[in-house]
Design a protein around this motif. Sequence first.
Motif, PDB file in Angstrom:
ATOM      1  N   ASP B  53       0.813  -1.212   0.000  1.00  0.00           N
ATOM      2  CA  ASP B  53       0.000   0.000   0.000  1.00  0.00           C
ATOM      3  C   ASP B  53       0.848   1.265   0.000  1.00  0.00           C
ATOM      4  O   ASP B  53       0.522   2.248  -0.666  1.00  0.00           O
ATOM      5  CB  ASP B  53      -0.919  -0.001   1.228  1.00  0.00           C
ATOM      6  CG  ASP B  53      -1.890   1.163   1.197  1.00  0.00           C
ATOM      7  OD1 ASP B  53      -1.652   2.163   1.913  1.00  0.00           O
ATOM      8  OD2 ASP B  53      -2.870   1.088   0.445  1.00  0.00           O
ATOM      9  N   GLN B 127      -7.167  -3.855  10.343  1.00  0.00           N
ATOM     10  CA  GLN B 127      -8.099  -3.208   9.437  1.00  0.00           C
ATOM     11  C   GLN B 127      -9.540  -3.579   9.795  1.00  0.00           C
ATOM     12  O   GLN B 127     -10.444  -2.759   9.737  1.00  0.00           O
ATOM     13  CB  GLN B 127      -7.775  -3.624   7.993  1.00  0.00           C
ATOM     14  CG  GLN B 127      -8.598  -2.920   6.935  1.00  0.00           C
ATOM     15  CD  GLN B 127      -8.256  -1.448   6.808  1.00  0.00           C
ATOM     16  OE1 GLN B 127      -7.193  -1.016   7.237  1.00  0.00           O
ATOM     17  NE2 GLN B 127      -9.144  -0.682   6.224  1.00  0.00           N
ATOM     18  N   LEU B 130     -10.634  -1.580  12.782  1.00  0.00           N
ATOM     19  CA  LEU B 130     -10.882  -0.179  12.397  1.00  0.00           C
ATOM     20  C   LEU B 130     -12.193  -0.058  11.629  1.00  0.00           C
ATOM     21  O   LEU B 130     -12.967   0.883  11.827  1.00  0.00           O
ATOM     22  CB  LEU B 130      -9.722   0.342  11.554  1.00  0.00           C
ATOM     23  CG  LEU B 130      -8.437   0.662  12.310  1.00  0.00           C
ATOM     24  CD1 LEU B 130      -7.294   0.906  11.318  1.00  0.00           C
ATOM     25  CD2 LEU B 130      -8.608   1.881  13.196  1.00  0.00           C
ATOM     26  N   GLN B 131     -12.438  -0.991  10.746  1.00  0.00           N
ATOM     27  CA  GLN B 131     -13.662  -0.921   9.954  1.00  0.00           C
ATOM     28  C   GLN B 131     -14.895  -1.107  10.831  1.00  0.00           C
ATOM     29  O   GLN B 131     -15.909  -0.417  10.645  1.00  0.00           O
ATOM     30  CB  GLN B 131     -13.636  -1.969   8.846  1.00  0.00           C
ATOM     31  CG  GLN B 131     -12.687  -1.602   7.714  1.00  0.00           C
ATOM     32  CD  GLN B 131     -12.628  -2.660   6.639  1.00  0.00           C
ATOM     33  OE1 GLN B 131     -13.161  -3.749   6.807  1.00  0.00           O
ATOM     34  NE2 GLN B 131     -11.960  -2.350   5.545  1.00  0.00           N
ATOM     35  N   THR B 134     -15.438   2.022  12.661  1.00  0.00           N
ATOM     36  CA  THR B 134     -15.930   3.056  11.746  1.00  0.00           C
ATOM     37  C   THR B 134     -17.413   2.864  11.479  1.00  0.00           C
ATOM     38  O   THR B 134     -18.175   3.839  11.427  1.00  0.00           O
ATOM     39  CB  THR B 134     -15.144   3.017  10.426  1.00  0.00           C
ATOM     40  OG1 THR B 134     -13.753   3.225  10.695  1.00  0.00           O
ATOM     41  CG2 THR B 134     -15.632   4.086   9.461  1.00  0.00           C
ATOM     42  N   LEU B 184     -14.393  11.124  13.479  1.00  0.00           N
ATOM     43  CA  LEU B 184     -14.009   9.715  13.384  1.00  0.00           C
ATOM     44  C   LEU B 184     -12.704   9.485  14.142  1.00  0.00           C
ATOM     45  O   LEU B 184     -12.552   8.487  14.855  1.00  0.00           O
ATOM     46  CB  LEU B 184     -13.872   9.299  11.929  1.00  0.00           C
ATOM     47  CG  LEU B 184     -13.342   7.880  11.675  1.00  0.00           C
ATOM     48  CD1 LEU B 184     -14.235   6.835  12.355  1.00  0.00           C
ATOM     49  CD2 LEU B 184     -13.230   7.582  10.186  1.00  0.00           C
ATOM     50  N   HIS B 185     -11.782  10.395  13.983  1.00  0.00           N
ATOM     51  CA  HIS B 185     -10.519  10.283  14.698  1.00  0.00           C
ATOM     52  C   HIS B 185     -10.741  10.252  16.211  1.00  0.00           C
ATOM     53  O   HIS B 185     -10.168   9.428  16.932  1.00  0.00           O
ATOM     54  CB  HIS B 185      -9.599  11.455  14.313  1.00  0.00           C
ATOM     55  CG  HIS B 185      -8.202  11.291  14.810  1.00  0.00           C
ATOM     56  ND1 HIS B 185      -7.285  12.320  14.839  1.00  0.00           N
ATOM     57  CD2 HIS B 185      -7.553  10.209  15.320  1.00  0.00           C
ATOM     58  CE1 HIS B 185      -6.148  11.894  15.343  1.00  0.00           C
ATOM     59  NE2 HIS B 185      -6.278  10.620  15.628  1.00  0.00           N
ATOM     60  N   LEU B 188     -12.232   6.878  17.185  1.00  0.00           N
ATOM     61  CA  LEU B 188     -11.250   5.796  17.188  1.00  0.00           C
ATOM     62  C   LEU B 188     -10.312   5.918  18.386  1.00  0.00           C
ATOM     63  O   LEU B 188      -9.874   4.912  18.950  1.00  0.00           O
ATOM     64  CB  LEU B 188     -10.448   5.812  15.882  1.00  0.00           C
ATOM     65  CG  LEU B 188     -11.248   5.480  14.620  1.00  0.00           C
ATOM     66  CD1 LEU B 188     -10.375   5.634  13.384  1.00  0.00           C
ATOM     67  CD2 LEU B 188     -11.831   4.075  14.682  1.00  0.00           C
ATOM     68  N   LEU B 197      -4.746   3.270  13.780  1.00  0.00           N
ATOM     69  CA  LEU B 197      -4.940   4.318  12.785  1.00  0.00           C
ATOM     70  C   LEU B 197      -3.605   4.931  12.408  1.00  0.00           C
ATOM     71  O   LEU B 197      -3.336   5.167  11.228  1.00  0.00           O
ATOM     72  CB  LEU B 197      -5.864   5.400  13.331  1.00  0.00           C
ATOM     73  CG  LEU B 197      -6.160   6.549  12.365  1.00  0.00           C
ATOM     74  CD1 LEU B 197      -6.974   6.047  11.186  1.00  0.00           C
ATOM     75  CD2 LEU B 197      -6.883   7.676  13.070  1.00  0.00           C
ATOM     76  N   GLU B 200      -1.867   2.779   9.992  1.00  0.00           N
ATOM     77  CA  GLU B 200      -2.422   2.942   8.654  1.00  0.00           C
ATOM     78  C   GLU B 200      -1.869   4.210   8.018  1.00  0.00           C
ATOM     79  O   GLU B 200      -1.552   4.248   6.840  1.00  0.00           O
ATOM     80  CB  GLU B 200      -3.953   3.051   8.738  1.00  0.00           C
ATOM     81  CG  GLU B 200      -4.655   1.777   9.103  1.00  0.00           C
ATOM     82  CD  GLU B 200      -4.565   0.745   7.985  1.00  0.00           C
ATOM     83  OE1 GLU B 200      -4.121  -0.375   8.280  1.00  0.00           O
ATOM     84  OE2 GLU B 200      -4.903   1.070   6.846  1.00  0.00           O
ATOM     85  N   HIS B 201      -1.757   5.251   8.824  1.00  0.00           N
ATOM     86  CA  HIS B 201      -1.251   6.536   8.324  1.00  0.00           C
ATOM     87  C   HIS B 201       0.190   6.393   7.870  1.00  0.00           C
ATOM     88  O   HIS B 201       0.579   6.915   6.819  1.00  0.00           O
ATOM     89  CB  HIS B 201      -1.356   7.582   9.427  1.00  0.00           C
ATOM     90  CG  HIS B 201      -0.449   8.754   9.215  1.00  0.00           C
ATOM     91  ND1 HIS B 201      -0.508   9.569   8.099  1.00  0.00           N
ATOM     92  CD2 HIS B 201       0.551   9.255   9.960  1.00  0.00           C
ATOM     93  CE1 HIS B 201       0.399  10.507   8.192  1.00  0.00           C
ATOM     94  NE2 HIS B 201       1.059  10.357   9.295  1.00  0.00           N
TER      95      HIS B 201
END
Lengths: 213, 214
Positions: B53, B127, B130-131, B134, B184-185, B188, B197, B200-201
């Motif tokens: 990614d 992931q 996180l999903q 979310t 959202l931040h 989380l 997160l 992911e960043h």
Amino acid sequence: MEGNDRALSRLLSGRPSLSRPEKEEILEAVLADVEPAPRSESARSWWAVLGAVGAAAAATLVLWVNPGDPDAGFAARGGTEGPQLAAVCAATSAVGRCTAGGELMFELADARRFSHVALFAFRDDGTALWYAPSEQQGTSVPIEHDGAMVLLPTKVRLDQDHPPGRYTVAAVLSQRPLSREEIRAAYERSPGQGIVGRRTSDTAVIETEVVIR
Amino acid sequence: MTIFEGNRELLLSFRAGDPEALATVYWHYVSMIERLLRRGFQSGEVRVPGLPDADVRDVLQDTFTRAFSAKAREGYDGLRPYAGYLIRIARNLVIDRARLQGRVEYDAEAGLHTDAQEEAADEVVAQGELQAATQQFLRGLDTEARELVRLRFEQERSQEDVAAAMSVSRRRVRTLEQRVRRALHEHLTRVGLDAELAHEHDHGRPRPSGGGRP
């Protein structure tokens, strides 16, 4: 986008692939590396350039002068009250930045009490660029209000008269059509940095900054 | 069918380097190229794995930067399928990157390297968490914010399109977009997933554009 914004955008999209904002960011970077389109006659029809008025590029939003209300005072520089102007890059939707060869659009917010607008910009070297009214139009153009936000019909092609750099875009709002001389006078009367503010005719001057790469 | 077929005006604008024309072409092909980069491809008898990614953004940007260079644009006649042209650029960039990273030999039968598979498994778990968080967050959004997420992020519409669809200003769309991301931040962080997160960043580090400005 800053910080975790990319990761957050992907989570909101529900997919592990690039989000729309990320793709827009990539497009912006790609366009920044592309040689601008050559000047063309069709581009000329979108804007008119006149000679210099001369002013150093300033930063961000300027005061709103509200002469109609004697007790109104003035919105501080950078404040969110009163009319506001935003310059938007057509290709990327970015606000306040665009690439040479691109096209700028202008959004006006909270300006319902005004019926006409004039637009112009100053380059770093002080050269003034008229966007509206054109010489043919002669007077400031009517604002077609449709809600609190208006996308002005004036679009500007960033051709050779817009080399990379910082630009101050100014709008003079009025309650009647103004000639170019009146527009200049209204702008020159507006307070600069270190705002004090004063009453004038029914006009308002607002500015925003654009960076062209 | 190439995007330019039957659209000479677009072709001329594209070759001239008109940013709007370039953007039109970009949006038409960007998702296809991204899928190619992520899935990998077959090169002769060799299977070239997809990019991690962190590399997808860079190679995607490089692909279009090369395709949109003045020489490339002027050299494009509008007759050959443009997708094929973009794919060739993307594939060459992937292969070049694999060689630089030492992944020179590919065993068509072995598939992905083991290390990559282990890392992928950990990432899948994170992931998934996180999903799920979310989705919980989205269920708590008001109608306007939920509609913004649907149009802007799920349907990948431009801010201008979203503003028109929601009958609001583009400024409102930008404001909502920022608020939703910030909220959202915060969500989380409250549920203890801020570390995931951040991970992911880190995999999506930005890369500035190159020089080459006039």
